[in-house]
Design a protein around this motif. Structure first.
Motif, PDB file in Angstrom:
ATOM      1  N   LYS A 469      -9.071 -17.452  24.681  1.00  0.00           N
ATOM      2  CA  LYS A 469      -8.201 -16.272  24.672  1.00  0.00           C
ATOM      3  C   LYS A 469      -7.054 -16.426  23.669  1.00  0.00           C
ATOM      4  N   ILE A 470      -6.452 -17.608  23.639  1.00  0.00           N
ATOM      5  CA  ILE A 470      -5.310 -17.805  22.735  1.00  0.00           C
ATOM      6  C   ILE A 470      -5.750 -17.703  21.275  1.00  0.00           C
ATOM      7  N   LYS A 471      -6.986 -18.130  20.979  1.00  0.00           N
ATOM      8  CA  LYS A 471      -7.461 -18.080  19.595  1.00  0.00           C
ATOM      9  C   LYS A 471      -7.913 -16.682  19.176  1.00  0.00           C
ATOM     10  N   THR A 472      -8.213 -15.813  20.155  1.00  0.00           N
ATOM     11  CA  THR A 472      -8.785 -14.505  19.811  1.00  0.00           C
ATOM     12  C   THR A 472      -7.925 -13.322  20.233  1.00  0.00           C
ATOM     13  N   CYS A 473      -7.041 -13.501  21.200  1.00  0.00           N
ATOM     14  CA  CYS A 473      -6.261 -12.369  21.719  1.00  0.00           C
ATOM     15  C   CYS A 473      -4.847 -12.378  21.150  1.00  0.00           C
ATOM     16  N   LYS A 474      -4.224 -11.213  21.223  1.00  0.00           N
ATOM     17  CA  LYS A 474      -2.827 -11.100  20.827  1.00  0.00           C
ATOM     18  C   LYS A 474      -1.892 -11.074  22.039  1.00  0.00           C
ATOM     19  N   PHE A 475      -2.443 -10.731  23.200  1.00  0.00           N
ATOM     20  CA  PHE A 475      -1.613 -10.656  24.412  1.00  0.00           C
ATOM     21  C   PHE A 475      -2.452 -11.106  25.602  1.00  0.00           C
ATOM     22  N   ILE A 493       1.777 -13.890  27.700  1.00  0.00           N
ATOM     23  CA  ILE A 493       1.730 -14.651  26.442  1.00  0.00           C
ATOM     24  C   ILE A 493       1.447 -13.689  25.285  1.00  0.00           C
ATOM     25  N   ARG A 494       2.301 -13.769  24.268  1.00  0.00           N
ATOM     26  CA  ARG A 494       2.081 -13.003  23.036  1.00  0.00           C
ATOM     27  C   ARG A 494       1.778 -13.980  21.902  1.00  0.00           C
ATOM     28  N   ILE A 495       0.691 -13.708  21.170  1.00  0.00           N
ATOM     29  CA  ILE A 495       0.248 -14.618  20.098  1.00  0.00           C
ATOM     30  C   ILE A 495       0.287 -13.869  18.769  1.00  0.00           C
ATOM     31  N   SER A 496       0.929 -14.472  17.786  1.00  0.00           N
ATOM     32  CA  SER A 496       0.995 -13.898  16.430  1.00  0.00           C
ATOM     33  C   SER A 496       0.567 -14.967  15.429  1.00  0.00           C
ATOM     34  N   PRO A 497      -0.493 -14.730  14.667  1.00  0.00           N
ATOM     35  CA  PRO A 497      -0.894 -15.716  13.645  1.00  0.00           C
ATOM     36  C   PRO A 497       0.033 -15.664  12.433  1.00  0.00           C
ATOM     37  N   PHE A 498       0.254 -16.817  11.805  1.00  0.00           N
ATOM     38  CA  PHE A 498       1.043 -16.879  10.568  1.00  0.00           C
ATOM     39  C   PHE A 498       0.606 -18.113   9.778  1.00  0.00           C
ATOM     40  N   ASP A 499       0.879 -18.065   8.479  1.00  0.00           N
ATOM     41  CA  ASP A 499       0.564 -19.177   7.580  1.00  0.00           C
ATOM     42  C   ASP A 499       1.842 -19.918   7.227  1.00  0.00           C
ATOM     43  N   TYR A 500       1.754 -21.241   7.238  1.00  0.00           N
ATOM     44  CA  TYR A 500       2.900 -22.065   6.860  1.00  0.00           C
ATOM     45  C   TYR A 500       2.392 -23.314   6.148  1.00  0.00           C
ATOM     46  N   MET A 501       2.886 -23.516   4.916  1.00  0.00           N
ATOM     47  CA  MET A 501       2.501 -24.671   4.106  1.00  0.00           C
ATOM     48  C   MET A 501       0.982 -24.727   3.921  1.00  0.00           C
ATOM     49  N   GLY A 502       0.382 -23.528   3.730  1.00  0.00           N
ATOM     50  CA  GLY A 502      -1.049 -23.471   3.461  1.00  0.00           C
ATOM     51  C   GLY A 502      -1.923 -23.670   4.678  1.00  0.00           C
ATOM     52  N   LYS A 504      -2.997 -22.451   8.765  1.00  0.00           N
ATOM     53  CA  LYS A 504      -2.948 -21.353   9.718  1.00  0.00           C
ATOM     54  C   LYS A 504      -2.317 -21.853  11.017  1.00  0.00           C
ATOM     55  N   ASN A 505      -1.355 -21.078  11.512  1.00  0.00           N
ATOM     56  CA  ASN A 505      -0.639 -21.446  12.729  1.00  0.00           C
ATOM     57  C   ASN A 505      -0.543 -20.230  13.632  1.00  0.00           C
ATOM     58  N   LEU A 506      -0.116 -20.487  14.841  1.00  0.00           N
ATOM     59  CA  LEU A 506       0.064 -19.423  15.826  1.00  0.00           C
ATOM     60  C   LEU A 506       1.491 -19.501  16.374  1.00  0.00           C
ATOM     61  N   LEU A 507       2.134 -18.344  16.437  1.00  0.00           N
ATOM     62  CA  LEU A 507       3.450 -18.250  17.071  1.00  0.00           C
ATOM     63  C   LEU A 507       3.236 -17.676  18.462  1.00  0.00           C
ATOM     64  N   VAL A 508       3.521 -18.483  19.461  1.00  0.00           N
ATOM     65  CA  VAL A 508       3.236 -18.109  20.854  1.00  0.00           C
ATOM     66  C   VAL A 508       4.563 -17.955  21.594  1.00  0.00           C
ATOM     67  N   THR A 509       4.722 -16.792  22.188  1.00  0.00           N
ATOM     68  CA  THR A 509       5.921 -16.520  23.000  1.00  0.00           C
ATOM     69  C   THR A 509       5.481 -16.273  24.443  1.00  0.00           C
ATOM     70  N   THR A 510       6.108 -16.981  25.371  1.00  0.00           N
ATOM     71  CA  THR A 510       5.765 -16.798  26.791  1.00  0.00           C
ATOM     72  C   THR A 510       6.944 -16.178  27.528  1.00  0.00           C
ATOM     73  N   SER A 511       6.618 -15.296  28.450  1.00  0.00           N
ATOM     74  CA  SER A 511       7.652 -14.654  29.293  1.00  0.00           C
ATOM     75  C   SER A 511       7.328 -14.973  30.753  1.00  0.00           C
ATOM     76  N   ASP A 512       8.268 -15.606  31.419  1.00  0.00           N
ATOM     77  CA  ASP A 512       8.075 -15.973  32.833  1.00  0.00           C
ATOM     78  C   ASP A 512       8.183 -14.707  33.679  1.00  0.00           C
ATOM     79  N   ILE A 513       7.098 -14.318  34.302  1.00  0.00           N
ATOM     80  CA  ILE A 513       7.084 -13.092  35.133  1.00  0.00           C
ATOM     81  C   ILE A 513       6.862 -13.447  36.597  1.00  0.00           C
ATOM     82  N   THR A 514       7.082 -14.697  36.952  1.00  0.00           N
ATOM     83  CA  THR A 514       6.831 -15.121  38.333  1.00  0.00           C
ATOM     84  C   THR A 514       7.686 -14.328  39.313  1.00  0.00           C
TER      85      THR A 514
END
Length: 780
Positions: A469-475, A493-502, A504-514
Motif C-alpha cells: 500500500k505504501i508503495k502504490t497508494c497516496k493515502f 498516512i499520506r504518501i508523496s513521492p519525490f526525487d532527491y540526489m538522483g 526516488k524517495n517517499l515523504l510520509v506524513t502520519t496523523s494520529d487519529i486514535t
C-alpha cells in the motif's frame, strides 16, 4: 590561405636556364668529346700519312743515292743530295758513315763533322750493344722542333734508314769490301709546318662545326623547353597564384595531352577540391567564429604575460576590457596575478586546469564563474597562449543561496510540523530522515529510528499488506501501528513521492487519529443506544409475543395439573415445541440487541452487505408489520464482498430504516396519503462498475429542498423535539466515508425519498464480479 609569392625569378635561377644549362653541358661534353676523338683520329691519320710519305721519300733518296754510295761516287752523291735538299719541305738530307762521320749533306757545313752518338738519329741503333741491324720504322722515326728561316719553331720529322752493302758484287764492281754489311745511315728530315697547318685548319673546322651544332641544338632545346615546358609551367604558376588569391578557374581543356596536361588537369581538380575545402573551411571558420562570439560563456586568450590577446562579445559585455589589459585586472581589478592562477598552472605543465572565481562586473555587481584553462600550442608544440573558458554561475550561486535559505526555512517547517513526517527510501522503505514530532507520537529518539524500516512501526501480520500500500497508494486510512512502548495507535498516512540526489524517495506524513476514532466510537455507540431506545416499543412487542405463548402454555399446563387432568402426549409435545421455539426467538432477539449494542471494532473484513442488511430488517420486520408498512426486498444473489465492519453497516441500515419509518408515519399522521396508497419501504442491492449499490427508498414525506444539504450535519433533524437527536444520518455518513463509500439522496417533497449507498468492491472480488441489476422485489 597563404598566397604564392609573386616575384621575378632571375634568369640564372629559372628552370629554362637550369634545364638548358644541364642539357647544354651534357651536349657540350658529348659534342666536344666527339670532336676531340675526331681530331685525334685525323691527327693520327695525317701523322701516319706524313710518316709514310717521308718513308717513301727516304726510300727514293736511298735508292737514288744507292749506287753512287756503293761506288763511292762522292761528287755525284753530293749533287744528288744537294738537288733533293732543295725540294720544298725537305729540311735536311745527310748520310752518316758507320763511324759516325757525316759524309754527305745538303748542308755543307755539316760535312765531315762527327755525329753525336747520343743524338736522336744515332740512338735509334746505338741504344743497345751491339747496335741493332734492322730497327722498326716507328723506332727510326722521330719528331722534334726546329726553327725555320723566319725564326719560328716548327716541328720536324726525321727518319733514319740504314744503307746496306750488296754482298754479291761488292768486290768486283763496288768500292766497299764484301765483308761490310752496313755502309751507313740515311737521315732525312722534313718540315711538318704544312702538315701542322693542315691539322690546325682541320681542328678549327671541327671545333667550329661542333660549336655550331652545340649552339643550334641548345637553341632548339631551349625553344622547345620554352614552348612545351616553361610556357605551360608559367601558365600553371599564374593559375596557382590566382588560386592562392582565392580565384578558382576551371578549364575543361588545357590544350596539352602530355604530362604537363595531366599536371594541369591535376591542378584544376586540386583547385576544385581546394575551393570546396576552402568553402568548407570558411563555413567552419564562420561557424566557429559565430560560436566563439555567441557562446554563452566568457572566452579569452591570454599570453605568457597574462595579457588579453582575444576575447568574445560576452566577455566584452560583462567586463568592458581594453586591448592588452591583464586578465587579473579585468576580471578582479587586481594589480598583480592571482595566487591560485589556473593560467599559470597550464603554462607550467601544459594541462587543463579548473577553478571557481569571483570578481566584479562592469556594472559593479559581484560575479561568479567557473574557469577552464587549456593550452594553445604553436607549430613547434610549445605553449604559445592559454585559452580561458569561463561559465557564468552568478545566477546559480544566487539560486544556491536561495535554496539554502529555502532549505533552512523548510527544515524549520519540517521539524515543526505537528504530525510525524518521515523521508523513506522508495525501494527499501528505510527511514532516511524524520522530524522531532515522531518522538511525541511513537516514542523513539531520532537516532534510534533512523535507518529502521518504516514497516517496523506495523504489526508483523500487517507488514506485507502495508508495504504494498505504501508503495502504490497516496493515502491510507486508519492504519494500525505500534509505538515503542507497544501501544497500538491508528493513523492516517499520506504518501508523496519525490526525487532527491538522483534517488526516488517517499515523504510520509502520519496523523494520529486514535482519540478521534475513540470519540467516534463513543458517538456511534451513543447513536446505537439512541436507536435502541427508539426501537424499544418494537423490541418489547417482539419479546412480548414469545412470552405470551409461553405464558399461555404454562397456564394451560397449570390448569390441567390443578384439575388432575392428564395432558395428552401429542398436546404436550406440541406445547413444548412451541415454548422451545419462542424461547429461541426471544434469545435471538436479545443476542441481536446485545451484538448491535456492543462497541464496533475499527478493523475491516470481507462483508456481503446482504447479511447486515438482513439482520437490520429482521430487527424491524415485526414493528413495521404493526405499523402496516410493507417492506420490499430486492437483494442481488452472489453479491461481491466489500471491506467494512458488519456491525457498523447494520447501524447504517437501521438508521435509514428508522428514518424511512418515521417519514411514512409522519405523512400518514398528516393525512397526506393519496387514496388507498400503501405504506412502502423498498430495499435493493446490486453491482455496477465495481461498485456495490444499496438503495433504501420510501413513499413518506420526502425532504424539503432547502434542508437537503444539511441532513448529514451532526445534531440536525427535521423531526419534532424529543423524536430525534440528529445523529443518525451524520453517524451513517461518517461510517460510509470510512469504508471509502458514498451516499446520495434523491427526494421529492410529499412523495418520498431514496438513499443510494455505493461501496467499492474489495480487490479479491473486483475482477470476478459481473454487474448485476436489481432483482425482482420480495415482499415481507
Amino acid at each position: 590561405m597563404k598566397n604564392i609569392p609573386d616575384r621575378k625569378i632571375p634568369f640564372w635561377e629559372s628552370l629554362i636556364f637550369r634545364l638548358t644549362l644541364s642539357v647544354g653541358i651534357v651536349l657540350f661534353i658529348s659534342i666536344f668529346t666527339w670532336a676531340w676523338f675526331d681530331i685525334q683520329q685525323q691527327k693520327d691519320d695525317i701523322f701516319r700519312n706524313t710518316v709514310a710519305e717521308t718513308e717513301r721519300l727516304s726510300d727514293i733518296i736511298r735508292l737514288g743515292t744507292r749506287y753512287a754510295l756503293l761506288g763511292n761516287a762522292g761528287e755525284h752523291l753530293n749533287e744528288i743530295i744537294t738537288n733533293l735538299g732543295r725540294h720544298e719541305g725537305i729540311r735536311r738530307i745527310r748520310i752518316i758513315s758507320k763511324k759516325g762521320e757525316i759524309r754527305f749533306s745538303n748542308r755543307p757545313s755539316e760535312i765531315s763533322r762527327r755525329a753525336d752518338i747520343q743524338s736522336e738519329s744515332c740512338r735509334v741503333c746505338h741504344k743497345s750493344e751491339p747496335p741493332r741491324p734492322s730497327p722498326a720504322l716507328e723506332e727510326r722515326t722521330r719528331i722534334f722542333t726546329e726553327k725555320n728561316e723566319k725564326g719560328d719553331s716548327v716541328r720536324m720529322m726525321g727518319i733514319v734508314s740504314p744503307v746496306y752493302n750488296e754482298c754479291g758484287c761488292s768486290e768486283n764492281c763496288h768500292f766497299h769490301p764484301g765483308r761490310s754489311k752496313l755502309l751507313g745511315v740515311l737521315d732525312v728530315v722534313v718540315s711538318m709546318e704544312k702538315t701542322d697547318m693542315e691539322m690546325y685548319r682541320h681542328e678549327r673546322q671541327i671545333l667550329i662545326m661542333a660549336l655550331i651544332c652545340f649552339l643550334v641544338t641548345v637553341g632548339i632545346i631551349a625553344v622547345f623547353l620554352h614552348i612545351d615546358i616553361i610556357r605551360p609551367i608559367e601558365n600553371l604558376i599564374r593559375r596557382t597564384r590566382r588560386m592562392g588569391r582565392g580565384i578558382y578557374e576551371y578549364e575543361s581543356k588545357t590544350g596539352w595531352d602530355d604530362e604537363i596536361g595531366l599536371l594541369a588537369d591535376a591542378i584544376t581538380i586540386m583547385g576544385q577540391k581546394t575551393k570546396e575545402k576552402q568553402e568548407e573551411l570558411n563555413r567552419q571558420r564562420d561557424e566557429y567564429q559565430q560560436l566563439f562570439e555567441q557562446v554563452p560563456c566568457y572566452i579569452t586568450v591570454v599570453d605568457k604575460n597574462y595579457r588579453l590577446l582575444r576575447y568574445n562579445k560576452a566577455f566584452t559585455r560583462q567586463f568592458n576590457p581594453a586591448p592588452g589589459d591583464h586578465c587579473y585586472k579585468v576580471y578582479k581589478g587586481r594589480d598583480r596575478r592571482c595566487e591560485a592562477c589556473p593560467v599559470k598552472k597550464t603554462f607550467a605543465d601544459g594541462k587543463s586546469h579548473y577553478s571557481e572565481e569571483t570578481g566584479i562586473s562592469k556594472s559593479g555587481e559581484v560575479s561568479h564563474w567557473l574557469v577552464q584553462a587549456s593550452p594553445i600550442r604553436d607549430a613547434k608544440g610549445e605553449i604559445a597562449a592559454v585559452m580561458e573558458m569561463n561559465l557564468d554561475i552568478t545566477l546559480r550561486k544566487r539560486l544556491e543561496e536561495r535554496i539554502r535559505d529555502s532549505e533552512a526555512k523548510y527544515r524549520i517547517i519540517y521539524d515543526n510540523i505537528p504530525n510525524p513526517v518521515f523521508a523513506l527510501d522508495a525501494e527499501s522503505l528505510k527511514i532516511m530522515d524524520c522530524n522531532d514530532n515522531q518522538r511525541v507520537v511513537y516514542g523513539y529518539q531520532k537516532k534510534e529510528i533512523l535507518g529502521l524500516p518504516f514497516m517496523h512501526l506495523f504489526d508483523e501480520n500487517d507488514r506485507e499488506v502495508y508495504t504494498e500500500k505504501i508503495k502504490t497508494c497516496k493515502f491510507i486510512d486508519q492504519a494500525r501501528q505500534l509505538c515503542k512502548d507497544g501501544r497500538i495507535i491508528f493513523v492516517n498516512i499520506r504518501i508523496s513521492p519525490f526525487d532527491y540526489m538522483g534517488k526516488k524517495n517517499l515523504l510520509v506524513t502520519t496523523s494520529d487519529i486514535t482519540r478521534r476514532l475513540i470519540a467516534e466510537q463513543q458517538l456511534v455507540h451513543a447513536g446505537k443506544m439512541t436507536t435502541l431506545g427508539e426501537m424499544a416499543t418494537g423490541i418489547a412487542h417482539e419479546l412480548n409475543q414469545p412470552l405470551t405463548v409461553i405464558k399461555t402454555a404454562s397456564s394451560f399446563l397449570m390448569r390441567k395439573i390443578k384439575k388432575g387432568e392428564p395432558v395428552k402426549e401429542k398436546i404436550l409435545q406440541t406445547m413444548a415445541e412451541e415454548i422451545d421455539g419462542h424461547v429461541d426467538r426471544a434469545s435471538r432477539i436479545i443476542n441481536h440487541l446485545r451484538e448491535f449494542g456492543r462497541k464496533s471494532e475499527v478493523e475491516k473484513e470481507e462483508v456481503n452487505v446482504n447479511d447486515p442488511l438482513s439482520r437490520a430488517i429482521d430487527m424491524f420486520s415485526q414493528q413495521l408489520k404493526l405499523r402496516e408498512i410493507i417492506l420490499r426486498k430486492n437483494f442481488a444473489p452472489d453479491l461481491p464482498h466489500i471491506q467494512a465492519d458488519p456491525n457498523r453497516l447494520e447501524q447504517v441500515f437501521v438508521n435509514l430504516l428508522i428514518n424511512a419509518r418515521d417519514s411514512i408515519e409522519e405523512k400518514w399522521e398528516k393525512g397526506m396519503m393519496y387514496g388507498k396508497q400503501p405504506k412502502e419501504i423498498d430495499i435493493r442491492t446490486g453491482t455496477e462498475n465495481d461498485q456495490v449499490i444499496i438503495s433504501v427508498s420510501d413513499n413518506g414525506m420526502g425532504i424539503p429542498k432547502r434542508v437537503r444539504d444539511r441532513i448529514f450535519e451532526p445534531f440536525y433533524t427535521t423531526k419534532k423535539v424529543g423524536k430525534g437527536t440528529g445523529l443518525g444520518l451524520s453517524i451513517s455518513y461518517g461510517i460510509i466515508q470510512d469504508y471509502e463509500g458514498s451516499i446520495r439522496l434523491e427526494s421529492t417533497e410529499n412523495m418520498g425519498s431514496e438513499f443510494t449507498i455505493c461501496f467499492p468492491v474489495s480487490k479479491q472480488h473486483r475482477d470476478c464480479s459481473p454487474d448485476s441489476a436489481f432483482p425482482l422485489s420480495e415482499t415481507e
